[in-house]
Design a protein around this motif. Sequence first.
Motif, mmCIF file in Angstrom:
data_model
loop_
_atom_site.group_PDB
_atom_site.id
_atom_site.type_symbol
_atom_site.label_atom_id
_atom_site.label_comp_id
_atom_site.label_asym_id
_atom_site.label_seq_id
_atom_site.Cartn_x
_atom_site.Cartn_y
_atom_site.Cartn_z
ATOM 1 N N PRO A 1 0.840 -1.207 0.000
ATOM 2 C CA PRO A 1 0.000 0.000 0.000
ATOM 3 C C PRO A 1 0.870 1.252 0.000
ATOM 4 O O PRO A 1 1.870 1.332 0.728
ATOM 5 C CB PRO A 1 -0.797 -0.133 1.298
ATOM 6 C CG PRO A 1 -0.734 -1.580 1.666
ATOM 7 C CD PRO A 1 0.581 -2.079 1.154
ATOM 8 N N LEU A 2 0.504 2.209 -0.818
ATOM 9 C CA LEU A 2 1.283 3.447 -0.892
ATOM 10 C C LEU A 2 1.327 4.135 0.468
ATOM 11 O O LEU A 2 2.339 4.743 0.832
ATOM 12 C CB LEU A 2 0.688 4.376 -1.948
ATOM 13 C CG LEU A 2 1.433 5.692 -2.180
ATOM 14 C CD1 LEU A 2 2.880 5.447 -2.548
ATOM 15 C CD2 LEU A 2 0.734 6.521 -3.261
ATOM 16 N N ARG A 3 0.250 4.028 1.220
ATOM 17 C CA ARG A 3 0.212 4.635 2.554
ATOM 18 C C ARG A 3 1.357 4.101 3.420
ATOM 19 O O ARG A 3 2.048 4.856 4.100
ATOM 20 C CB ARG A 3 -1.139 4.326 3.194
ATOM 21 C CG ARG A 3 -1.330 4.812 4.614
ATOM 22 C CD ARG A 3 -2.785 4.535 5.034
ATOM 23 N NE ARG A 3 -3.039 4.969 6.398
ATOM 24 C CZ ARG A 3 -2.874 4.207 7.468
ATOM 25 N NH1 ARG A 3 -2.428 2.969 7.324
ATOM 26 N NH2 ARG A 3 -3.143 4.669 8.672
ATOM 27 N N LEU A 4 1.584 2.782 3.375
ATOM 28 C CA LEU A 4 2.654 2.180 4.163
ATOM 29 C C LEU A 4 4.017 2.592 3.625
ATOM 30 O O LEU A 4 4.952 2.854 4.395
ATOM 31 C CB LEU A 4 2.513 0.660 4.161
ATOM 32 C CG LEU A 4 3.622 -0.128 4.878
ATOM 33 C CD1 LEU A 4 3.713 0.274 6.344
ATOM 34 C CD2 LEU A 4 3.397 -1.624 4.739
ATOM 35 N N LYS B 1 -4.530 12.407 3.782
ATOM 36 C CA LYS B 1 -5.260 11.418 4.567
ATOM 37 C C LYS B 1 -4.467 11.030 5.812
ATOM 38 O O LYS B 1 -5.009 10.943 6.925
ATOM 39 C CB LYS B 1 -5.535 10.176 3.705
ATOM 40 C CG LYS B 1 -6.271 9.064 4.444
ATOM 41 C CD LYS B 1 -7.664 9.494 4.857
ATOM 42 C CE LYS B 1 -8.432 8.330 5.475
ATOM 43 N NZ LYS B 1 -9.771 8.739 5.946
ATOM 44 N N LEU B 2 -3.156 10.815 5.650
ATOM 45 C CA LEU B 2 -2.318 10.485 6.802
ATOM 46 C C LEU B 2 -2.275 11.637 7.797
ATOM 47 O O LEU B 2 -2.244 11.433 9.015
ATOM 48 C CB LEU B 2 -0.902 10.143 6.333
ATOM 49 C CG LEU B 2 -0.739 8.834 5.566
ATOM 50 C CD1 LEU B 2 0.659 8.731 4.972
ATOM 51 C CD2 LEU B 2 -1.016 7.636 6.474
ATOM 52 N N ARG B 3 -2.304 12.844 7.288
ATOM 53 C CA ARG B 3 -2.306 14.001 8.190
ATOM 54 C C ARG B 3 -3.622 14.079 8.965
ATOM 55 O O ARG B 3 -3.629 14.406 10.163
ATOM 56 C CB ARG B 3 -2.099 15.284 7.386
ATOM 57 C CG ARG B 3 -1.882 16.504 8.280
ATOM 58 C CD ARG B 3 -1.813 17.774 7.467
ATOM 59 N NE ARG B 3 -1.508 18.919 8.322
ATOM 60 C CZ ARG B 3 -1.797 20.173 8.030
ATOM 61 N NH1 ARG B 3 -2.406 20.459 6.875
ATOM 62 N NH2 ARG B 3 -1.497 21.145 8.862
ATOM 63 N N LEU C 1 -0.883 11.014 11.738
ATOM 64 C CA LEU C 1 0.365 10.262 11.609
ATOM 65 C C LEU C 1 1.485 11.081 10.981
ATOM 66 O O LEU C 1 2.665 10.771 11.197
ATOM 67 C CB LEU C 1 0.126 8.994 10.787
ATOM 68 C CG LEU C 1 -0.867 7.994 11.386
ATOM 69 C CD1 LEU C 1 -1.056 6.810 10.459
ATOM 70 C CD2 LEU C 1 -0.390 7.532 12.760
ATOM 71 N N VAL C 2 1.165 12.073 10.179
ATOM 72 C CA VAL C 2 2.182 12.933 9.580
ATOM 73 C C VAL C 2 1.751 14.384 9.747
ATOM 74 O O VAL C 2 0.579 14.688 10.006
ATOM 75 C CB VAL C 2 2.409 12.624 8.078
ATOM 76 C CG1 VAL C 2 2.739 11.157 7.864
ATOM 77 C CG2 VAL C 2 1.222 13.044 7.235
ATOM 78 N N ASP C 3 2.710 15.273 9.606
ATOM 79 C CA ASP C 3 2.422 16.706 9.619
ATOM 80 C C ASP C 3 3.331 17.365 8.594
ATOM 81 O O ASP C 3 4.173 16.701 7.971
ATOM 82 C CB ASP C 3 2.627 17.295 11.014
ATOM 83 C CG ASP C 3 1.756 18.532 11.249
ATOM 84 O OD1 ASP C 3 1.205 19.080 10.259
ATOM 85 O OD2 ASP C 3 1.630 18.950 12.399
ATOM 86 N N LEU C 4 3.189 18.655 8.412
ATOM 87 C CA LEU C 4 3.961 19.349 7.394
ATOM 88 C C LEU C 4 4.379 20.722 7.881
ATOM 89 O O LEU C 4 3.791 21.284 8.805
ATOM 90 C CB LEU C 4 3.162 19.473 6.092
ATOM 91 C CG LEU C 4 2.032 20.508 5.992
ATOM 92 C CD1 LEU C 4 1.555 20.630 4.562
ATOM 93 C CD2 LEU C 4 0.871 20.173 6.903
ATOM 94 N N THR C 5 5.424 21.241 7.244
ATOM 95 C CA THR C 5 5.897 22.586 7.524
ATOM 96 C C THR C 5 6.282 23.212 6.194
ATOM 97 O O THR C 5 6.741 22.501 5.287
ATOM 98 C CB THR C 5 7.098 22.567 8.491
ATOM 99 O OG1 THR C 5 7.458 23.905 8.838
ATOM 100 C CG2 THR C 5 8.306 21.885 7.884
ATOM 101 N N PRO C 6 6.087 24.535 6.020
ATOM 102 C CA PRO C 6 6.478 25.156 4.752
ATOM 103 C C PRO C 6 7.976 25.063 4.523
ATOM 104 O O PRO C 6 8.767 25.148 5.460
ATOM 105 C CB PRO C 6 6.022 26.612 4.919
ATOM 106 C CG PRO C 6 5.015 26.591 6.018
ATOM 107 C CD PRO C 6 5.429 25.482 6.931
ATOM 108 N N PHE D 1 -0.040 11.314 -4.480
ATOM 109 C CA PHE D 1 0.707 11.445 -3.238
ATOM 110 C C PHE D 1 0.088 12.502 -2.325
ATOM 111 O O PHE D 1 0.067 12.335 -1.106
ATOM 112 C CB PHE D 1 2.167 11.781 -3.545
ATOM 113 C CG PHE D 1 2.984 10.574 -3.907
ATOM 114 C CD1 PHE D 1 3.657 9.858 -2.932
ATOM 115 C CD2 PHE D 1 3.047 10.139 -5.210
ATOM 116 C CE1 PHE D 1 4.398 8.732 -3.259
ATOM 117 C CE2 PHE D 1 3.785 9.015 -5.553
ATOM 118 C CZ PHE D 1 4.458 8.302 -4.571
ATOM 119 N N SER D 2 -0.418 13.571 -2.895
ATOM 120 C CA SER D 2 -1.067 14.598 -2.073
ATOM 121 C C SER D 2 -2.271 14.034 -1.348
ATOM 122 O O SER D 2 -2.494 14.329 -0.166
ATOM 123 C CB SER D 2 -1.473 15.784 -2.954
ATOM 124 O OG SER D 2 -0.336 16.432 -3.484
#
Length: 293
Positions: free
Chosen positions: A8-11, A47-49, A53-58, A41-42
């Motif tokens: 799975p791409l998620r994994l 979905k993971l965010r 489970l994941v987060d992001l920063t600029p 991928f977006s």
Amino acid sequence: MAPSPAEPLRLQVLTALALHRMATTSQLGQMLRPDSSRQLFSRVLNKLRSTGLVDLTPLPGRDRSRTHVWYLTPEGARLTRDLPLLRGRPPYPITSTTAASLKTPHTLTVLRAHLPFAADARRLGHEHGPWDWTPEVAHPIGEGERLVADAVMHYTLIDSEHRLKLRAFVEVDRTTMSSERLAVKLIEYARLFRYEAQPIGRRSPASAGATWLRWYPVFPRVLFVLTGASRARLTNRITDLQAMAAQHPLVAVLAREVPLGAAILEDIEQHGPLGAVWVPLAGGTPCRPWADL
């Protein structure tokens, strides 16, 4: 070798972020499924965010406000720590966007250095993928000190009926330290090359050989990848590395036994790491493919 599409791409995304620490959407696409769309991928990342489970920063920089860097949350790090690929690797949770932004420039540049090797392997039918590049690998070098390589790379060249397994320590230099401090990294590798751990509790310890033999059948070559300055300045830094290899007695021994090379990252990206872009630090033919150092 790219990860199997059956996974799975998620994994795959969670595993890649656990191993490589951080990545942009574009970098994840290049690593995992180069033929898939950015939109795929977006969707997976968002979905993971949403599940924490994941987060992001600029990405730092005024002109890159729409580009973000993804990383695992503490919950994502906890979820992935028992994956077979990551067993034995310390967890790497990032607790805030501020902490993420401090680590972003170097971490992304190390990953950027990996991508041309992966692209070469796909194009030429060699074996090297996202799980064959391990960032931040530490080894003891004596006196309570450790050498931390920016990455350890495993790469298998396949030519007709032959398979050649290669390994390399990779040091990525963004020109944020002095040229002398960069060259000192060679002394650390020379210390690792000769370091033998002594058994505890013996007056006359019997040596079990060099410590690096616990992990490698032969000592990996050492590759310096430079970026972040003018070509003239980067060339001067390579010259300083060559001087260290020639003048320091421990490094000179290392240079006689282990291939040492340096290249400019932009040249690697343009010509590929198997192009004649590497300068041997021990002298000789000025530019070679990294496998021929």
